[in-house]
Design a protein around this motif. Structure first.
Motif, PDB file in Angstrom:
ATOM      1  N   PHE A   1      71.942  73.289   0.140  1.00  0.00           N
ATOM      2  CA  PHE A   1      72.971  73.817   1.050  1.00  0.00           C
ATOM      3  C   PHE A   1      72.964  75.333   0.943  1.00  0.00           C
ATOM      4  N   ILE A   2      72.892  75.998   2.096  1.00  0.00           N
ATOM      5  CA  ILE A   2      72.757  77.452   2.125  1.00  0.00           C
ATOM      6  C   ILE A   2      73.802  78.041   3.068  1.00  0.00           C
ATOM      7  N   ASP A   3      74.429  79.126   2.619  1.00  0.00           N
ATOM      8  CA  ASP A   3      75.322  79.886   3.498  1.00  0.00           C
ATOM      9  C   ASP A   3      74.547  81.123   3.934  1.00  0.00           C
ATOM     10  N   THR A   4      74.024  81.092   5.154  1.00  0.00           N
ATOM     11  CA  THR A   4      73.138  82.188   5.585  1.00  0.00           C
ATOM     12  C   THR A   4      73.893  83.504   5.721  1.00  0.00           C
ATOM     13  N   LYS A   5      75.228  83.438   5.769  1.00  0.00           N
ATOM     14  CA  LYS A   5      76.006  84.665   5.966  1.00  0.00           C
ATOM     15  C   LYS A   5      76.499  85.236   4.645  1.00  0.00           C
ATOM     16  N   ASP A   6      76.329  84.491   3.555  1.00  0.00           N
ATOM     17  CA  ASP A   6      76.878  84.930   2.265  1.00  0.00           C
ATOM     18  C   ASP A   6      75.997  84.344   1.156  1.00  0.00           C
ATOM     19  N   LEU A   7      74.738  84.809   1.138  1.00  0.00           N
ATOM     20  CA  LEU A   7      73.686  84.137   0.358  1.00  0.00           C
ATOM     21  C   LEU A   7      73.974  83.987  -1.126  1.00  0.00           C
ATOM     22  N   HIS A   8      74.676  84.937  -1.697  1.00  0.00           N
ATOM     23  CA  HIS A   8      74.799  84.928  -3.155  1.00  0.00           C
ATOM     24  C   HIS A   8      76.125  84.386  -3.652  1.00  0.00           C
ATOM     25  N   ASN A   9      76.910  83.836  -2.747  1.00  0.00           N
ATOM     26  CA  ASN A   9      78.200  83.287  -3.132  1.00  0.00           C
ATOM     27  C   ASN A   9      78.057  81.782  -3.396  1.00  0.00           C
ATOM     28  N   SER A  10      78.177  81.385  -4.668  1.00  0.00           N
ATOM     29  CA  SER A  10      77.972  79.966  -4.990  1.00  0.00           C
ATOM     30  C   SER A  10      79.104  79.109  -4.422  1.00  0.00           C
ATOM     31  N   ASP A  11      80.204  79.752  -4.034  1.00  0.00           N
ATOM     32  CA  ASP A  11      81.316  79.023  -3.432  1.00  0.00           C
ATOM     33  C   ASP A  11      81.376  79.270  -1.918  1.00  0.00           C
ATOM     34  N   GLY A  12      80.217  79.510  -1.328  1.00  0.00           N
ATOM     35  CA  GLY A  12      80.169  79.807   0.112  1.00  0.00           C
ATOM     36  C   GLY A  12      80.384  78.563   0.962  1.00  0.00           C
ATOM     37  N   TYR A  13      80.257  78.767   2.276  1.00  0.00           N
ATOM     38  CA  TYR A  13      80.474  77.692   3.244  1.00  0.00           C
ATOM     39  C   TYR A  13      79.147  77.475   3.975  1.00  0.00           C
ATOM     40  N   PRO A  14      78.394  76.439   3.614  1.00  0.00           N
ATOM     41  CA  PRO A  14      77.029  76.320   4.140  1.00  0.00           C
ATOM     42  C   PRO A  14      76.983  76.119   5.649  1.00  0.00           C
ATOM     43  N   ASP A  15      76.041  76.812   6.289  1.00  0.00           N
ATOM     44  CA  ASP A  15      75.786  76.579   7.717  1.00  0.00           C
ATOM     45  C   ASP A  15      74.366  76.046   7.927  1.00  0.00           C
ATOM     46  N   LEU A  16      73.629  75.888   6.802  1.00  0.00           N
ATOM     47  CA  LEU A  16      72.252  75.419   6.881  1.00  0.00           C
ATOM     48  C   LEU A  16      71.995  74.451   5.738  1.00  0.00           C
ATOM     49  N   GLU A  17      71.299  73.352   6.066  1.00  0.00           N
ATOM     50  CA  GLU A  17      70.835  72.457   4.997  1.00  0.00           C
ATOM     51  C   GLU A  17      69.323  72.371   5.092  1.00  0.00           C
ATOM     52  N   LEU A  18      68.671  72.396   3.938  1.00  0.00           N
ATOM     53  CA  LEU A  18      67.238  72.119   3.899  1.00  0.00           C
ATOM     54  C   LEU A  18      67.095  70.706   3.327  1.00  0.00           C
ATOM     55  N   LEU A  19      66.523  69.823   4.129  1.00  0.00           N
ATOM     56  CA  LEU A  19      66.413  68.416   3.719  1.00  0.00           C
ATOM     57  C   LEU A  19      64.946  68.127   3.436  1.00  0.00           C
ATOM     58  N   PHE A  20      64.648  67.940   2.146  1.00  0.00           N
ATOM     59  CA  PHE A  20      63.261  67.798   1.712  1.00  0.00           C
ATOM     60  C   PHE A  20      62.771  66.357   1.844  1.00  0.00           C
ATOM     61  N   VAL A  21      61.589  66.200   2.435  1.00  0.00           N
ATOM     62  CA  VAL A  21      60.972  64.886   2.597  1.00  0.00           C
ATOM     63  C   VAL A  21      59.585  64.927   1.953  1.00  0.00           C
ATOM     64  N   ALA A  22      59.300  63.939   1.102  1.00  0.00           N
ATOM     65  CA  ALA A  22      58.003  63.896   0.412  1.00  0.00           C
ATOM     66  C   ALA A  22      56.952  63.256   1.302  1.00  0.00           C
ATOM     67  N   GLY A  23      56.886  63.733   2.529  1.00  0.00           N
ATOM     68  CA  GLY A  23      55.951  63.210   3.523  1.00  0.00           C
ATOM     69  C   GLY A  23      56.266  63.915   4.827  1.00  0.00           C
ATOM     70  N   SER A  24      55.724  63.424   5.917  1.00  0.00           N
ATOM     71  CA  SER A  24      56.005  64.059   7.217  1.00  0.00           C
ATOM     72  C   SER A  24      55.755  63.012   8.294  1.00  0.00           C
ATOM     73  N   ILE A  25      55.723  63.486   9.515  1.00  0.00           N
ATOM     74  CA  ILE A  25      55.564  62.569  10.645  1.00  0.00           C
ATOM     75  C   ILE A  25      54.264  61.763  10.575  1.00  0.00           C
ATOM     76  N   VAL A  26      53.271  62.276   9.806  1.00  0.00           N
ATOM     77  CA  VAL A  26      51.990  61.542   9.722  1.00  0.00           C
ATOM     78  C   VAL A  26      51.957  60.541   8.574  1.00  0.00           C
ATOM     79  N   SER A  27      53.012  60.476   7.782  1.00  0.00           N
ATOM     80  CA  SER A  27      52.960  59.637   6.575  1.00  0.00           C
ATOM     81  C   SER A  27      53.127  58.160   6.859  1.00  0.00           C
ATOM     82  N   GLN A  28      53.701  57.863   8.007  1.00  0.00           N
ATOM     83  CA  GLN A  28      53.959  56.476   8.327  1.00  0.00           C
ATOM     84  C   GLN A  28      53.810  56.312   9.836  1.00  0.00           C
ATOM     85  N   PRO A  29      53.020  55.309  10.290  1.00  0.00           N
ATOM     86  CA  PRO A  29      52.791  55.170  11.732  1.00  0.00           C
ATOM     87  C   PRO A  29      54.095  55.064  12.536  1.00  0.00           C
TER      88      PRO A  29
END
Ligand SMILES: Cc1cc2nc3c(=O)[nH]c(=O)nc-3n(C[C@H](O)[C@H](O)[C@H](O)COP(=O)(O)OP(=O)(O)OC[C@H]3O[C@@H](n4cnc5c(N)ncnc54)[C@H](O)[C@@H]3O)c2cc1C
Length: 597
Positions: free
Chosen positions: A377-405
Motif C-alpha cells: 500500500f502506497i500513498d503517492t502524495k505522502d511517500l514517507h508517512n507510515s500512517d498515510g492514506y494509500p491511493d495506490l496498491e501494488l498487487l504482486f502475482v507470481a505469474g502473468s497472463i501467460v502462466s495459465q491458458p
C-alpha cells in the motif's frame, strides 16, 4: 510418498463435509417471514447468521445460484470458476477510454451466482482498508461508521490464525467465524517482492493493523489450505436453525411495494418455472451485490424517474440508484521475464503429485490463491508517512497472463493483441504486479437495458473519465514496479521487463509516459471491487439512496446491505468491508426491532 488412496479418501471427506454442511434447499417456502434477504453472497450469509440468532425472527434467504461445489474450494482454481454456472458473466459496455484492448472493447466483470456469492469466486484476499476511509464516511454525514466504531465489526467476523498477528488484540480477534490464514505454500518470488520493497525504502507491515503503508504477504480467508466462502463461515453453522430457510436457484424478480403506505411488503419469486409471492412481516433486505441490487431496485420502481419511464417501469420513488459506481482497476499486462523456473505455471501445478498432496493434506501449490501472494500500500502524495492514506496498491502475482491458458479468456483480452504481445512468451516464467488505483475519481453507472428481470443490466465502467487524476496514479505505480524489478532481490531471477509494445500504443516511444497511459487504457483489468451504486448518505446528500441505517429513503420495510451502500470505495479489497457492513447492519436491525445488542 502420499498414496492415491489417501487422496481419494481426502477428496471424499472434503466433498461430504461441503455437501452435508451447506443448508438444504428449503422445500416448503412459507407465505410469510419476518425477514426476507435477497442474495446469499458475502453480506447475505453474514446477515442470515446474525438475524437468526434471535429465535423469534424467522428468515428466508433467497439465492439465484446453486450449491457450492467441492472444486470451488481449491484456491489455485479460483479463476477457472469464472467459466462455470457460478458466474453471472457480466461485461462492461464499450467505453471511451478503458478496456479498449479487450474483446469487443468490453472488460469481463464476473460476479458470483452461487450460495456464497462472489465470496466463492473471489481471490480470498483479506484487507480492511484504512482508518481514514471510514472516518470519511462518518464525516460525510454517516454517524457510527467511523473507524473506531466499525473496527469492532471487522473483528467480530474474524478468526485470525496467523499467530504473530493474533497477538495484536486491539486489531485482531480469534473468536469470529471467518478464518484468516497465510497460505501454506508460496513461491520464492513473493519474498523477492517484499525484499525489493525493503531495498527501496519500504517497510513490512500488518496492513490490517494500526498502520497500513508498506509491504506484506497477503492474509487470506482460508482454512487448512482451502477457501472459506461466506457461506462456509456463516451459513454452515446455522444449517439446523429452525427459524432459517434457504431457497436456491430462486430469482427475485421484483420487490413488492404498497404504493399507498410506501412500504415494501414482500418479493416476487421465480423458482422451478413458477412465479409466486412471499411476504415480509418486518423487512425486505436487499443483498444482491453492487450490480444486481440497483437493478432490482429500479425494476421495482425505485430509481431515476426519467430512466424508469424510458424503460416502461412505473416510477414510485425518485432516487439516484445506479450512479456512483466505483471500482479498483489496473494495467493488466506489466510482465517481467525471469531466467529461473520459480513462477507459478499451470503445467507445473496441474501435476498428479500436487493433486494428491492437496487432497491428502491440503498442502502444496494447489493451496496458492491464483498466484497473488503479496502486496504494497502506497500513498503517492505522502511517500514517507507510515500512517498515510494509500491511493495506490501494488498487487504482486507470481505469474502473468501467460502462466495459465484460462487467464486470456478470464480477462477477455483481444486475440490479436494477445498474439502480438504475449504469444511469443507463452512458455516463459514470468511475474507481474498490478498497479491498482485505490481511490479513483472516475465514476460509472448501472442502468437497465429494459424492464425484463432476466436481462443483464448495462455496466458503464467509465474508467479514466476524471480528467487525468486516475491515470497518473497508475503511471506512478508502473514506475515504482519497474524500480522494484531492478533491485538485487529481483535481479537474482534475472528479471527483465517484457518490452514488446502493444500495437495500438506502438506509435508512442516504449516506456514513455504516453506509452504507459495508452497501455493502461488498452489492457485495463478490473480487480473486481464493484461497489457504491446504492450510496449511503444523509438526506441532504443528493446522491444518497439509503440513510446511515441503510434504509431506502422514502419507503419503509426496505434496507440494502451489501457492497453497493459504500459511499466511497475503501482502500481495500472489498470482501472484508462487505462483511463488516453486514455485521453492523445486523446490529442496527436488531436495535430497530427492540433487541438489545
Ligand atoms: C473474481 C473476483 C475476485 C475477487 N477477489 C477479491 C479478493 O481477493 N478480496 C476481496 O476482498 N474481494 C474480492 N472480490 C470482491 C468481493 O468478492 C465482493 O466485494 C463481495 O463478495 C461483495 O459481496 P456482496 O454481498 O455485495 O455481493 P455478492 O457476494 O456478489 O452477493 C450477491 C448475491 O446475490 C445473488 N443475487 C443477485 N441477484 C439476485 C436475484 N435477483 N435473486 C436472487 N439472488 C440474487 C447473487 O447470485 C449473489 O449470490 C472479488 C470479486 C470477484 C468477482
Amino acid at each position: 510418498g502420499d498414496s492415491v488412496l489417501e487422496a481419494v479418501a481426502g477428496f471424499l471427506k472434503d466433498a461430504s463435509e461441503l455437501h452435508n454442511g451447506e443448508p438444504e434447499d428449503t422445500e416448503h417456502i412459507y407465505p410469510e417471514y419476518d425477514f426476507i434477504i435477497i442474495g446469499a453472497g458475502t453480506a447475505g450469509c453474514v446477515l442470515s447468521n446474525r438475524l437468526t440468532e434471535v429465535e423469534k425472527f424467522n428468515v428466508l434467504l433467497i439465492e439465484a445460484g446453486d450449491a457450492e461445489q467441492i472444486f470451488m474450494d481449491i484456491p489455485v482454481l479460483a479463476t477457472m470458476l469464472q467459466f462455470t454456472e457460478a458466474n453471472w458473466n457480466y461485461q462492461t459496455e464499450p467505453q471511451e477510454a478503458g478496456c479498449t484492448g479487450m474483446r469487443a472493447g468490453r472488460c469481463a466483470w464476473p460476479r458470483g451466482k452461487v450460495v456464497g456469492g462472489s465470496s466463492v469466486l473471489h481471490s480470498m484476499m483479506h484487507t480492511r482498508g484504512n482508518r481514514k476511509d471510514y472516518d470519511l464516511w462518518a464525516d460525510n454525514g454517516n454517524p457510527g461508521w467511523d473507524y473506531d466504531n466499525v473496527l469492532k465489526y471487522f473483528k467480530k467476523s474474524e478468526n485470525m490464525q496467523i499467530p504473530e498477528l493474533a497477538k495484536d488484540t486491539k486489531y485482531h480477534s480469534t473468536k469470529g467465524p471467518m478464518n484468516i490464514q497465510e497460505p501454506k505454500w508460496r513461491t520464492s518470488l513473493s519474498r523477492a517482492f517484499l525484499e525489493a520493497g525493503l531495498e527501496t525504502g519500504g517497510k513490512i507491515i500488518d496492513y490490517n493493523g494500526e498502520k497500513q503503508i508498506g509491504y506484506s504477504y497477503i492474509q487470506f480467508t482460508m482454512n487448512n489450505g482451502s477457501r472459506v466462502s461466506s457461506s462456509r463461515a456463516f451459513l454452515h453453522p446455522i444449517k439446523n436453525r429452525i427459524n432459517f430457510h434457504l431457497s436456491k436457484n430462486t430469482m427475485v424478480t421484483k420487490i413488492l411495494i404498497d404504493q399507498r403506505k410506501k412500504r415494501a411488503y414482500g418479493v416476487l419469486l421465480y423458482k422451478g418455472g413458477e412465479t409466486f409471492i412471499v411476504k415480509a412481516k418486518r423487512e425486505v433486505i436487499l443483498s444482491a451485490g453492487a450490480i444486481n441490487s440497483p437493478q432490482l431496485l429500479m425494476l421495482s420502481g425505485i430509481g431515476p424517474t426519467e430512466h424508469l419511464r424510458n424503460k416502461n417501469i412505473k416510477p414510485l420513488i425518485n432516487l439516484p440508484v445506479g450512479y456512483n459506481l466505483q471500482d479498483h482497476w489496473a494495467l493488466g499486462g506489466l510482465t517481467f521475464l525471469i531466467n529461473t523456473t520459480d513462477s507459478l505455471r499451470f503445467e507445473s501445478i496441474a501435476k498428479s503429485d500436487n493433486v494428491i498432496q492437496y487432497f491428502s493434506h491440503h498442502t502444496g501449490p494447489l493451496t496458492a490463491p491464483t498466484g497473488t501472494e503479496a502486496l504494497a500500500f502506497i500513498d503517492t502524495k505522502d511517500l514517507h508517512n507510515s500512517d498515510g492514506y494509500p491511493d495506490l496498491e501494488l498487487l504482486f502475482v507470481a505469474g502473468s497472463i501467460v502462466s495459465q491458458p484460462a487467464y486470456k479468456y478470464a480477462f477477455a483480452i483481444d486475440d490479436d493483441l494477445y498474439d502480438a504481445v504475449y504469444k511469443p512468451i507463452t512458455d516463459m516464467h514470468t511475474w507481474m504486479v498490478f498497479p491498482m488505483i485505490l481511490r479513483p475519481k472516475s465514476r460509472g453507472r448501472i442502468t437497465l437495458k429494459n424492464n425484463d428481470p432476466f436481462e443483464k443490466p448495462l455496466i458503464h465502467a467509465n474508467y479514466f473519465t476524471d480528467g487525468g487524476h486516475d491515470e497518473k496514479i497508475i503511471l506512478y505505480g508502473i514506475r515504482k514496479i519497474i524500480e522494484l524489478s531492478k533491485t538485487k532481490s529481483f535481479q537474482k531471477y534475472g528479471s527483465t521487463l517484457h518490452d514488446t509494445p502493444i500495437p495500438k500504443c506502438a506509435h508512442y516511444k516504449f516506456d514513455s509516459d504516453l506509452y504507459w497511459i495508452c497501455a493502461m487504457k488498452t489492457i485495463t483489468n478490473t480487480i473486481y471491487h464493484h461497489c457504491c451504486t446504492v450510496k449511503m448518505g444523509p438526506s441532504s446528500d443528493p446522491e444518497a439512496v439509503v440513510d446511515p441505517r441503510l434504509k431506502v429513503y422514502g419507503i419503509t420495510g426496505l434496507r440494502v446491505v451489501d457492497a453497493s451502500i459504500m459511499p466511497n470505495i475503501p482502500a481495500a479489497h472489498t470482501n472484508a468491508p462487505t462483511m463488516m457492513i453486514a455485521e453492523k447492519a445486523a446490529d442496527m436491525i436488531k436495535e430497530d426491532w427492540g433487541i438489545s445488542v
